[in-house]
Motif scaffolding. Structure first.
Motif, short mmCIF file in Angstrom:
data_model
loop_
_atom_site.label_atom_id
_atom_site.label_comp_id
_atom_site.label_asym_id
_atom_site.label_seq_id
_atom_site.Cartn_x
_atom_site.Cartn_y
_atom_site.Cartn_z
N SER A 118 0.79 -1.03 0.08
CA SER A 118 0.22 0.00 -0.11
C SER A 118 0.82 1.17 0.15
CB SER A 118 -0.85 0.08 1.23
OG SER A 118 -0.32 0.25 2.34
N VAL A 119 0.31 2.27 -0.34
CA VAL A 119 1.19 3.70 -0.48
C VAL A 119 1.52 4.11 0.82
CG1 VAL A 119 0.84 6.13 -0.94
CG2 VAL A 119 -0.01 4.36 -2.58
N ASP A 120 0.57 3.98 1.84
CA ASP A 120 0.86 4.40 3.31
C ASP A 120 2.01 3.60 3.65
OD1 ASP A 120 -1.18 6.14 3.25
OD2 ASP A 120 -2.57 4.90 4.44
N ARG A 123 5.13 4.65 2.21
CA ARG A 123 5.54 5.92 2.56
C ARG A 123 6.32 5.84 3.96
NH1 ARG A 123 1.21 8.81 1.84
NH2 ARG A 123 1.81 9.64 -0.29
N LEU A 336 8.10 4.04 -4.18
CA LEU A 336 6.85 4.43 -3.55
C LEU A 336 5.83 4.93 -4.87
CD1 LEU A 336 5.00 5.62 -1.31
CD2 LEU A 336 6.33 7.43 -1.09
N TRP A 337 6.69 5.76 -5.66
CA TRP A 337 5.95 6.33 -6.83
C TRP A 337 5.33 5.08 -7.55
CZ3 TRP A 337 5.96 5.68 -12.37
CH2 TRP A 337 5.45 6.64 -13.07
N GLN A 340 2.40 4.56 -6.02
CA GLN A 340 1.14 5.43 -6.09
C GLN A 340 0.34 5.28 -7.65
OE1 GLN A 340 3.98 8.65 -5.37
NE2 GLN A 340 2.78 9.31 -3.60
N ASP A 343 -1.87 2.17 -7.07
CA ASP A 343 -2.99 2.60 -6.29
C ASP A 343 -4.23 3.42 -7.19
OD1 ASP A 343 -4.19 3.05 -3.39
OD2 ASP A 343 -4.01 5.25 -4.19
N ALA A 344 -3.36 4.26 -8.03
CA ALA A 344 -4.35 5.01 -8.85
C ALA A 344 -4.98 4.02 -10.01
CB ALA A 344 -3.50 5.88 -9.59
N LEU A 358 -1.89 11.49 -11.46
CA LEU A 358 -0.93 10.85 -10.61
C LEU A 358 0.10 11.90 -10.03
CD1 LEU A 358 0.52 8.33 -13.45
CD2 LEU A 358 -0.75 7.89 -11.16
N PRO A 359 0.73 11.56 -8.66
CA PRO A 359 1.62 12.50 -8.21
C PRO A 359 2.94 12.87 -9.14
CG PRO A 359 1.76 10.58 -7.07
CD PRO A 359 0.73 10.11 -8.12
N ASN A 362 8.62 11.35 -6.70
CA ASN A 362 8.99 11.64 -5.07
C ASN A 362 10.29 12.27 -5.02
OD1 ASN A 362 6.42 10.63 -3.86
ND2 ASN A 362 6.98 8.87 -5.05
#
Ligand SMILES: NC(=O)c1ccc[n+]([C@@H]2O[C@H](COP(=O)([O-])OP(=O)(O)OC[C@H]3O[C@@H](n4cnc5c(N)ncnc54)[C@H](O)[C@@H]3O)[C@@H](O)[C@H]2O)c1
Length: 362
Positions: A118-120, A123, A336-337, A340, A343-344, A358-359, A362
């Motif tokens: 998971s992203v959390d 991170r 992490l990217w 992300q 997740d998206a 998307l972010p 990082n």
């Protein structure tokens, strides 16, 4: 763009070399033995332990004659002050507890892809490593192949011009995984490569995902990702567990040159085409006579690339990052990217294929 990967070691160095970095490998199933083999081959690394809940598997991975110690106890490994770095090749859902324990024990960490589930969680790993001043590296193996390094250098050097599109196909008759869909299984490779090679002005800004489960596996077995790029270009990734043939190709189109990477063709993995399409005037039908489309058809070159095992580059990069006190080229942030994006992808699938932002990197 991530920092350049550490080069092959110089053979004529006159300075006395620093002491080898003490390693442990946790997880000796399918992938762990590849890490073990490459650490053993590396003069700058000293493999101290192999840890697996199934200690017989750990023993088998290093061979009966080896002096490397084996254990099923992670605590034993982490209590050993000669272990400075831990490489984690356990199943994805165990990455976070094992990596957190290693970071909290003051060890540098290499985590297999995906960094976490998971992203959390991803991170959290990045933050804990940063707070402790430790290197957290994600094993995005393809980024250490001579081909991907060459593509990255070509893009960074402007040899392709502006990136117009990327088309990546990663399909085979694959194992339907019990815990993840085809996106989580295969797309981390494509996403980590995109993260590694694309410049800031051509990064994916959003993703639309479409998946299908034609065999009733209760997870997507066939998947398509469409990702608009910041500069108006487009990246597309096709992943599939149900293909009769194994295909690993990536096309990268630029305004100056285009390249084709066929990873299943070791004799000629990469071809660079001096081809392009240019439009002058307007495409308005009414004034079509004012439109000029020109096609440039120049040479095709197949660069001579060395064959070297990518995981050797992963281990060397980890050692260089620790010694130079800098992030690894495929850092926790790049892992992490990828999380992300995945997740998206899940949110896009839930929304029937809607485009999800998307972010930035990082
Ligand atoms: N970089 C790549 O190209 C690549 C390729 C394949 C797999 N992988 C990754 O490698 C990881 C491992 O995959 P695999 O196919 O080798 O799995 P695997 O199931 O074959 O092996 C995992 C091993 O970890 C051990 N294990 C599980 N939990 C443990 C724990 N808490 N402590 C110690 N040992 C533990 C198991 O006993 C097993 O031997 C996964 O994250 C996978 O995504 C990466």
């Amino acid at each position: 763009l991530a920092p350049p990967i550490s080069p092959e070691p110089a053979s004529d160095s006159v300075e006395s070399p620093p002491a080898p970095l003490g390693f442990a490998v946790v997880g000796a199933g399918y992938w762990g033995p590849n890490l073990i083999r490459n650490i053993l081959r590396c003069d700058d690394a000293d493999l101290r332990w192999v840890c697996d809940l199934d200690v017989a598997r750990a023993r088998k991975a290093i061979g009966r004659q080896s002096a490397v110690q084996v254990t099923e106890s992670l605590d034993t490994v982490l209590d050993d002050p000669t272990v400075q770095a831990v490489a984690i090749a356990t199943p994805a859902h165990t990455h976070v507890p094992v990596a957190l324990a290693a970071l909290e024990a003051g060890k540098h960490v290499i985590v297999e892809k995906p960094l976490a589930t998971s992203v959390d969680d991803g991170r959290k790993l990045v933050e804990v490593a940063a707070d402790a001043g430790l290197v957290l590296m994600c094993d995005h193996t393809y980024c250490y192949t001579p081909t991907v390094r060459h593509i990255r250098d070509m893009v960074a050097g402007g040899e392709l011009g502006d990136i117009q599109y990327v088309d990546s196909i990663r399909i085979n008759l694959g194992l339907v995984q019990p815990d993840v869909d085809v996106f989580w299984d295969l797309a981390p490779h494509d996403l980590s490569i995109l993260d590694f090679v694309l410049p800031a002005d051509a990064r994916p800004v959003a993703v639309a995902a479409h998946g299908a489960d034609p065999i009733g596996a209760e997870r997507a077995c066939v998947g398509y990702l469409t990702m608009p790029l910041a500069n108006g270009g487009m990246a597309h990734v096709n992943v599939n567990w149900l293909s009769p043939t194994k295909v690993r190709t990536m096309h990268v189109g630029g305004s100056r040159r285009m390249l084709v990477w066929d990873d299943m063709n070791p004799a000629q993995r990469l071809t660079v085409h001096d081809r392009g399409v240019e439009l002058s005037g307007t495409m308005n039908v009414e004034v079509r006579r004012d439109t000029l489309i020109s096609y440039r058809i120049g040479d095709m070159v197949a660069p001579a690339l060395p064959e070297s095992e990518a995981l050797g580059g992963v281990i060397r990069e980890m050692i260089a990052a620790v010694r130079e006190d800098r992030p690894a080229a495929t850092s926790g942030e790049s892992g992490l990217w990828v999380l992300q994006v995945l997740d998206a992808v899940g949110r896009s699938l839930d929304a029937g294929g809607a485009l999800v932002p998307l972010p930035a990197a990082n």
